[in-house]
Write an enzyme that holds these catalytic residues in place. Structure first.
Site, mmCIF file in Angstrom:
data_model
loop_
_atom_site.group_PDB
_atom_site.id
_atom_site.type_symbol
_atom_site.label_atom_id
_atom_site.label_comp_id
_atom_site.label_asym_id
_atom_site.label_seq_id
_atom_site.Cartn_x
_atom_site.Cartn_y
_atom_site.Cartn_z
ATOM 1 N N HIS A 22 17.702 58.942 73.269
ATOM 2 C CA HIS A 22 17.184 58.909 72.721
ATOM 3 C C HIS A 22 15.701 58.894 73.597
ATOM 4 O O HIS A 22 14.873 57.805 73.339
ATOM 5 C CB HIS A 22 16.254 59.022 71.525
ATOM 6 N N CYS A 32 19.224 64.533 71.566
ATOM 7 C CA CYS A 32 19.795 64.015 70.502
ATOM 8 C C CYS A 32 20.538 65.655 69.774
ATOM 9 O O CYS A 32 21.307 66.298 70.010
ATOM 10 C CB CYS A 32 20.019 63.177 69.272
ATOM 11 N N GLU A 77 13.011 59.923 74.504
ATOM 12 C CA GLU A 77 11.398 59.433 74.096
ATOM 13 C C GLU A 77 11.168 57.865 73.622
ATOM 14 O O GLU A 77 9.930 57.311 73.958
ATOM 15 C CB GLU A 77 10.856 60.241 73.101
HETATM 16 N N1 GLN Z 1 22.293 64.916 63.305
HETATM 17 C C1 GLN Z 1 23.115 64.475 64.091
HETATM 18 C C2 GLN Z 1 23.991 63.278 63.733
HETATM 19 O O1 GLN Z 1 23.526 62.269 63.085
HETATM 20 C C3 GLN Z 1 22.170 64.350 66.114
HETATM 21 C C4 GLN Z 1 21.220 63.003 65.229
HETATM 22 C C5 GLN Z 1 19.607 62.722 65.731
HETATM 23 O O2 GLN Z 1 18.906 63.689 66.354
HETATM 24 N N2 GLN Z 1 18.890 62.033 65.736
HETATM 25 O O3 GLN Z 1 24.685 63.350 65.462
#
Ligand code: GLN
Length: 539
Positions: free
Chosen positions: A516, A387, A518
């Site tokens: 994600h 992410c 995970e």
């Molecule tokens: N801050 C980034 C976004 O909002 C990544 C979010 C994250 O890593 N879950 O896109």
């Protein structure tokens, strides 16, 4: 179908493993051939966990349907393999919101609406609706917090009312802590006796005590605990600290927990199937060779405990992949801010077999993370970005490979000149209107993999589905420029053409994912990308 419910309630203090116990109970009932589900009840007014800082409350676990929930739902999924959805997560805020909505819609037919019984009734309705929707024969319901806290009272009242209405279908488990005062060196049962009495004051008698503590509680003490807490002989179970949390179902089962629980629920003890799980735990405990994985990020200010809670699914995913390859992970938390203060520290990254940058938000430590990514890219150290870790990898590539020195994300500064990562236009309105709750790009989305890429090879198929939680994303205006410079786009969301996976050629493993992964790794079925990362790191 007759639904059975097991309520798991904490005593003495929180963070002693109610979540793992609840997951383990579900696992054991499932191993006995019953269809199970889990519910987590959180006491706070927040509608979901999405607006709570991870250092405050641990990881925000994201369900397929986009629910932003307590991290315990991750344990439930990992132990049972059941996908947790919105109905598996209940908060005080949801309950009050619904009761007030109904009142405004005249759904109480002119009656006055009271905290008791209308709040417990709504809690019961939600619990039963979840059990029905999941077609569960046995539903394990965990209450957050600890008995004796003011805010847990209405949930206890709901459980008491359910027990009164269906005495044969409900069981209560008190997960309690037995401290060992250093000057005595012995596990003390008294705080648990108090917790059990406090539960009695709410009209609830525990059927089982799960006695958490540093060591195994011996039989005489278990017997004494059952007398003082008024549970049947053999119903006070010992749950000592173990090497791996996946051992907990086996520890309980060694004390014949599933048989005793099924008896209490008036269910037949069907044949048990725990063999594969047992073999898996035995294997984990026998592993010797270590793999050094560094996790670079922020959220490091509040001590190790909070830290590992903030990234629990990432940590578990690394473990699953490592264990499957016969190695045990040695994880090191690397605070990216040290690279900002002292760039010469970057070379310490060479001592790791692989580096992960997990998800995150905001400005703190970001330049340090970008410097770390540059280092591992140039020094060919396996890299896996999750992410934010993918977004920052794109920025690093744009700055140092393409030469777009001002490349950045508009999350840090909306006015930057080269917005490689930018606010999804669908999101812009939410931010302007300050609609922050449950408005990110959340939950499962499809992703089409590009043939010939590392990602495509890892998954072994073309279409995948992964869970998301982000507002910002790759800006397609820069797609051609970055691609021409060698950035490989290996996964794309086909509906909106959003970039979901990037990677590099001529590097042992350099992969970033907008989602994600995970959240989908399972102990016996590691996530393909974590697996590919671990394999590359082992080399
Ligand atoms: N801050 C980034 C976004 O909002 C990544 C979010 C994250 O890593 N879950 O896109």
């Amino acid at each position: 179908m007759r639904h059975k419910y097991v309520f798991v309630i904490g005593g003495v203090m929180s963070s002693v493993g109610k979540g793992v116990t609840s997951a383990s109970i579900a696992k054991l009932m499932q191993a006995r051939g019953y269809k199970v589900t889990n519910i987590k009840c959180d006491m706070y007014i927040n509608i979901d966990a999405g607006t709570i800082r991870p250092t405050e409350h641990g990881e925000v676990f994201v369900g397929e349907d986009g629910i932003e929930a307590d991290q315990d739902l991750g344990n439930y999924e990992r132990y049972t393999g059941n996908a947790m959805k919105a109905e598996n997560y209940i908060t005080t805020g949801q309950v009050y919101q619904e009761v007030i909505r109904k009142e405004r819609n005249l759904e109480y037919a002119g009656e006055d609406v009271e905290v008791v019984p209308d709040i417990p009734n709504e809690i019961i309705r939600r619990i039963q609706a979840a059990a029905k929707k999941d077609q569960a024969e046995i539903t394990v319901v965990e209450f957050g917090g600890t008995v004796g806290e003011y805010q847990v009272l209405l949930f206890l009242e709901a459980a008491r009312m359910m027990k009164r209405a269906h005495p044969k279908d409900i069981a209560f488990v008190l997960v309690s802590y037995l401290p060992v005062p250093s000057h005595i060196g012995e596990m003390k049962t008294k705080p648990t006796q108090h917790a059990s009495r406090t539960l009695n004051e709410a009209g609830i008698q525990a059927d089982f005590i799960v006695a958490r503590g540093p060591h195994m509680l011996d039989k005489p003490r278990c017997d004494r605990l059952s007398v003082f807490c008024n549970v049947d002989e053999g119903h006070a179970l010992s749950a000592p600290d173990v090497e791996t949390i996946y051992e907990v179902p086996l520890v309980l089962e060694n004390q014949e927990f599933s048989k005793k629980m099924l008896q209490r629920l008036n269910l037949k003890p069907k044949k048990k199937d725990l063999e594969e799980w047992g073999k898996f735990v035995k294997k984990i405990k026998s592993l010797r060779r270590e793999l050094n994985i560094g996790i670079v990020g922020k959220y490091f200010g509040t001590g190790d405990f909070t830290l590992s809670d903030s990234y629990i699914s990432v940590i578990e995913s690394i473990k699953h992949a490592c264990w499957s390859q016969g190695v045990k992970p040695k994880l090191t938390w690397i605070n990216s801010e040290t690279f900002e203060k002292n760039p010469s520290q970057l070379k310490t990254l060479s001592s790791y077999d692989g580096i992960i940058v997990p998800g995150g938000f905001g400005e703190r430590g970001v330049e340090g993370i970008i410097a770390a990514i540059q280092y591992v890219r140039e020094n060919k150290i396996p890299y896996f970005g999750l992410c934010y870790g993918m977004q920052l990898a794109c920025i690093e590539f744009a700055r140092h490979v393409v030469g777009l020195k001002e490349a950045h994300t508009t999350e840090i500064n909306p006015k930057i000149k080269v917005p490689i990562i930018y606010l999804n236009p669908l999101q812009a309105r939410n931010v302007v209107e300050k609609k922050y709750g449950a408005t990110m790009r959340l939950g499962a989305y499809a992703c089409e993999l590009v043939s010939g890429t590392k990602a495509r090879k890892a998954y072994g198929k073309q279409m995948i589905s992964e869970r998301h939680r982000h507002r910002y994303e790759f800006n397609n205006a820069y797609l051609e420029t970055l691609r021409d410079a060698g950035l490989v786009i290996s996964g794309v969301n086909p509906q909106q053409h959003l970039i979901e996976i990037i990677e590099l050629k001529n590097h042992p493993f350099f992969v970033g994912v907008q989602f994600h992964p995970e959240f989908q790794s399972r102990p016996l079925d590691p996530h393909p990308l974590f697996l590919a990362f671990v394999k590359a790191s082992m080399k």
